[in-house]
Design a protein around this motif. Structure first.
Motif, PDB file in Angstrom:
ATOM      1  N   UNK A 107       0.831  -1.210   0.000  1.00  0.00           N
ATOM      2  CA  UNK A 107       0.000   0.000   0.000  1.00  0.00           C
ATOM      3  C   UNK A 107       0.868   1.264   0.000  1.00  0.00           C
ATOM      4  N   UNK A 108       1.922   1.202  -0.794  1.00  0.00           N
ATOM      5  CA  UNK A 108       2.812   2.357  -0.894  1.00  0.00           C
ATOM      6  C   UNK A 108       3.918   2.380   0.141  1.00  0.00           C
ATOM      7  N   UNK A 109       3.900   1.430   1.078  1.00  0.00           N
ATOM      8  CA  UNK A 109       4.944   1.394   2.105  1.00  0.00           C
ATOM      9  C   UNK A 109       6.171   0.629   1.590  1.00  0.00           C
ATOM     10  N   UNK A 110       6.744   1.124   0.531  1.00  0.00           N
ATOM     11  CA  UNK A 110       7.867   0.414  -0.087  1.00  0.00           C
ATOM     12  C   UNK A 110       9.073   0.355   0.844  1.00  0.00           C
ATOM     13  N   UNK A 111       9.271   1.397   1.653  1.00  0.00           N
ATOM     14  CA  UNK A 111      10.411   1.404   2.567  1.00  0.00           C
ATOM     15  C   UNK A 111      10.298   0.276   3.589  1.00  0.00           C
ATOM     16  N   UNK A 112       9.082   0.040   4.085  1.00  0.00           N
ATOM     17  CA  UNK A 112       8.900  -1.030   5.063  1.00  0.00           C
ATOM     18  C   UNK A 112       9.139  -2.401   4.420  1.00  0.00           C
ATOM     19  N   UNK A 113       8.643  -2.575   3.202  1.00  0.00           N
ATOM     20  CA  UNK A 113       8.881  -3.836   2.512  1.00  0.00           C
ATOM     21  C   UNK A 113      10.378  -4.061   2.303  1.00  0.00           C
ATOM     22  N   UNK A 114      11.073  -3.031   1.878  1.00  0.00           N
ATOM     23  CA  UNK A 114      12.518  -3.152   1.681  1.00  0.00           C
ATOM     24  C   UNK A 114      13.239  -3.479   2.980  1.00  0.00           C
ATOM     25  N   UNK A 115      12.757  -2.905   4.081  1.00  0.00           N
ATOM     26  CA  UNK A 115      13.357  -3.197   5.379  1.00  0.00           C
ATOM     27  C   UNK A 115      13.185  -4.668   5.742  1.00  0.00           C
ATOM     28  N   UNK A 116      12.006  -5.229   5.478  1.00  0.00           N
ATOM     29  CA  UNK A 116      11.776  -6.638   5.763  1.00  0.00           C
ATOM     30  C   UNK A 116      12.671  -7.528   4.903  1.00  0.00           C
ATOM     31  N   UNK A 117      12.790  -7.191   3.642  1.00  0.00           N
ATOM     32  CA  UNK A 117      13.639  -7.984   2.751  1.00  0.00           C
ATOM     33  C   UNK A 117      15.104  -7.896   3.147  1.00  0.00           C
ATOM     34  N   UNK A 118      15.540  -6.721   3.608  1.00  0.00           N
ATOM     35  CA  UNK A 118      16.911  -6.563   4.085  1.00  0.00           C
ATOM     36  C   UNK A 118      17.130  -7.356   5.366  1.00  0.00           C
ATOM     37  N   UNK A 119      16.149  -7.355   6.252  1.00  0.00           N
ATOM     38  CA  UNK A 119      16.237  -8.152   7.478  1.00  0.00           C
ATOM     39  C   UNK A 119      16.394  -9.632   7.142  1.00  0.00           C
ATOM     40  N   UNK A 120      15.618 -10.099   6.161  1.00  0.00           N
ATOM     41  CA  UNK A 120      15.725 -11.502   5.750  1.00  0.00           C
ATOM     42  C   UNK A 120      17.109 -11.802   5.184  1.00  0.00           C
ATOM     43  N   UNK A 121      17.666 -10.885   4.407  1.00  0.00           N
ATOM     44  CA  UNK A 121      19.012 -11.102   3.852  1.00  0.00           C
ATOM     45  C   UNK A 121      20.061 -11.169   4.960  1.00  0.00           C
ATOM     46  N   UNK A 122      19.948 -10.281   5.931  1.00  0.00           N
ATOM     47  CA  UNK A 122      20.917 -10.288   7.038  1.00  0.00           C
ATOM     48  C   UNK A 122      20.852 -11.591   7.816  1.00  0.00           C
ATOM     49  N   UNK A 123      19.661 -12.154   7.917  1.00  0.00           N
ATOM     50  CA  UNK A 123      19.488 -13.414   8.667  1.00  0.00           C
ATOM     51  C   UNK A 123      19.697 -14.648   7.805  1.00  0.00           C
ATOM     52  N   UNK A 124      20.123 -14.439   6.570  1.00  0.00           N
ATOM     53  CA  UNK A 124      20.356 -15.578   5.681  1.00  0.00           C
ATOM     54  C   UNK A 124      19.090 -16.251   5.215  1.00  0.00           C
ATOM     55  N   UNK A 125      17.997 -15.480   5.152  1.00  0.00           N
ATOM     56  CA  UNK A 125      16.693 -16.050   4.806  1.00  0.00           C
ATOM     57  C   UNK A 125      16.176 -15.556   3.463  1.00  0.00           C
ATOM     58  N   UNK A 126      17.053 -14.957   2.663  1.00  0.00           N
ATOM     59  CA  UNK A 126      16.580 -14.378   1.405  1.00  0.00           C
ATOM     60  C   UNK A 126      16.040 -15.439   0.458  1.00  0.00           C
ATOM     61  N   UNK A 127      16.482 -16.698   0.589  1.00  0.00           N
ATOM     62  CA  UNK A 127      15.948 -17.776  -0.244  1.00  0.00           C
ATOM     63  C   UNK A 127      14.730 -18.452   0.394  1.00  0.00           C
ATOM     64  N   UNK A 128      14.416 -18.045   1.601  1.00  0.00           N
ATOM     65  CA  UNK A 128      13.283 -18.619   2.323  1.00  0.00           C
ATOM     66  C   UNK A 128      12.046 -17.737   2.213  1.00  0.00           C
ATOM     67  N   UNK A 129      12.247 -16.419   2.239  1.00  0.00           N
ATOM     68  CA  UNK A 129      11.137 -15.474   2.339  1.00  0.00           C
ATOM     69  C   UNK A 129      10.604 -15.061   0.974  1.00  0.00           C
ATOM     70  N   UNK A 130       9.272 -14.976   0.874  1.00  0.00           N
ATOM     71  CA  UNK A 130       8.592 -14.404  -0.289  1.00  0.00           C
ATOM     72  C   UNK A 130       7.653 -13.307   0.214  1.00  0.00           C
ATOM     73  N   UNK A 131       7.635 -12.177  -0.460  1.00  0.00           N
ATOM     74  CA  UNK A 131       6.661 -11.129  -0.182  1.00  0.00           C
ATOM     75  C   UNK A 131       5.813 -10.969  -1.428  1.00  0.00           C
TER      76      UNK A 131
END
Length: 396
Positions: free
Chosen positions: A254-278
């Motif tokens: 809903x236009x909250x692109x910064x929040x989505x990017x923050x979640x995706x960055x959090x997943x990358x830091x935790x090594x979950x970028x291949x686990x998470x889908x948004x």
């Protein structure tokens, strides 16, 4: 029309019909707009139940995408700028609603949101009509908000969508039990039924979402906003430490692109970028739930009701929800799902481990319990019957 809502309208109307006269009482529901949301959906379902029962239904709002669904439900829509919060505009809305009430012969006014409720209250008192309100959550407590919110406590009958909300209304606004009634929200248990979801519908979602066939799927439905607890779930996944799973966050930003990017960055830091889908908002949630092995509601603030947990149980999916608000009333702990403390990733991780370790017999038992819970307590039919009973109690 959304097929889920269309069937829900039909169910609400058909099952709530009582065979009363075709020129029964006229109920006016008032809300800011007819957008796509739970309040608006309940308004349409109530309107359908009214017309099916031989009553008449009218809705006043500033318009929106669900207006055409009101006409399908047999209700008349009156467009007014009821989303406005400026005092002068609210006074003019009060005059317009009073005129409408007199002109159309409205018998009862039901306000479903705070800003238009002030106008609706004035109109109902001027025309000597019963006034009903619905509390959808435990609203804020500072002095200004308290004054603004208290209009919802002024109904001749005040409906709370959960016992959690009802207790808040008692404690904060002093509404006694003679005026206060809990009516839980309802879902269409025919739409949210595993037997009615085809494999084709599931495939239409699983392919664009890139869901693997050989991994358990953890799903958190809900718009991308901080209090829905997405970051808590990501931390829980990191604690869980499994890479053989897939986690899907279902809901537009809903236009909250910064929040989505923050979640995706959090997943990358935790090594979950291949686990998470948004993924974006889904219009076929019944099929979406069928793709999940466990459904999560990780809200950090109490939900007034918590529709996700109810829909998932109807679909036979084990649910993990935070232990506050309406979720305490919608989940049979350790029977249809689990309640965990909010903002505690460790507890969430432990519940995920338990859910993912269920054997087939345990999953089937939990699915049956969840389905029973919904059919006994949380159908749109029950909701509409109880709302109509409130109306009838005021009209005599």
């Amino acid at each position: 029309m959304d097929s889920t809502l269309q069937s829900s309208i039909q169910a609400a109307g058909a099952e709530a019909a009582q065979g009363t006269a075709s020129q029964g009482p006229l109920v006016l529901q008032v809300l800011p707009a007819m957008d796509m949301g739970g309040v608006e959906r309940g308004t349409v379902q109530t309107a359908a139940a009214l017309t099916a029962a031989g009553w008449r239904a009218m809705v006043a709002s500033s318009g929106g995408p669900m207006v055409h669904e009101l006409s399908r439900a047999g209700a008349k829509h009156i467009e007014m700028p009821l989303a406005a919060k400026r005092p002068f505009r609210m006074l003019r809305n009060a005059d317009a609603l009073a005129d409408l009430t007199n002109r159309e012969g409205v018998d009862l006014v039901h306000a479903r949101s705070r800003a238009p409720a002030w106008s609706a209250l004035s109109a109902a008192r001027r025309t000597d009509k019963p006034f009903v309100t619905t509390f959808h959550n435990a609203y804020g407590h500072n002095w200004l908000k308290h004054h603004y919110n208290k209009v919802m406590a002024k109904g001749d009958k005040v409906i709370a969508i959960s016992d959690f909300v009802a207790q808040h209304v008692r404690e904060t606004y002093g509404v006694d039990d003679d005026r206060l009634v809990t009516i839980h929200r309802g879902i269409n248990a025919d739409i949210f039924d595993p037997a009615n979801v085809s494999a084709e519908r599931m495939i239409q979602l699983s392919k664009p979402w890139r869901l693997p066939d050989d991994r358990p799927v953890i799903m958190l439905p809900g718009r991308l906003t901080r209090w829905k607890g997405h970051s808590v779930l990501i931390e829980a996944l990191a604690i869980l430490g499994r890479k053989d799973i897939c986690c899907v966050l279902v809901g537009g930003d809903q236009g909250r692109t910064a929040y989505r990017q923050k979640l995706e960055e959090q997943a990358r830091r935790r090594g979950l970028d291949q686990v998470l889908r948004v993924v974006e908002h889904c219009s076929d949630m019944a099929a979406a739930y069928m793709l999940a092995d466990v459904v999560v509601s990780a809200s950090t603030h109490p939900e007034g009701f918590g529709r996700v947990a109810v829909e998932a149980q109807a679909m036979g999916r084990p649910v993990i929800a935070t232990d506050h608000g309406g979720s305490r009333e919608t989940i049979w702990h350790d029977e249809s799902g689990w309640l965990v403390p909010p903002n505690e990733p460790e507890a969430m991780a432990a519940a995920l481990e338990r859910a993912l370790s269920l054997n087939q017999a345990e999953r089937e038992a939990m699915a049956a319990n969840g389905r029973d819970n919904v059919e006994q307590n949380f159908t749109v039919t029950l909701m509409c019957q109880r709302i109509l009973a409130v109306y009838q109690s005021l009209l005599g």
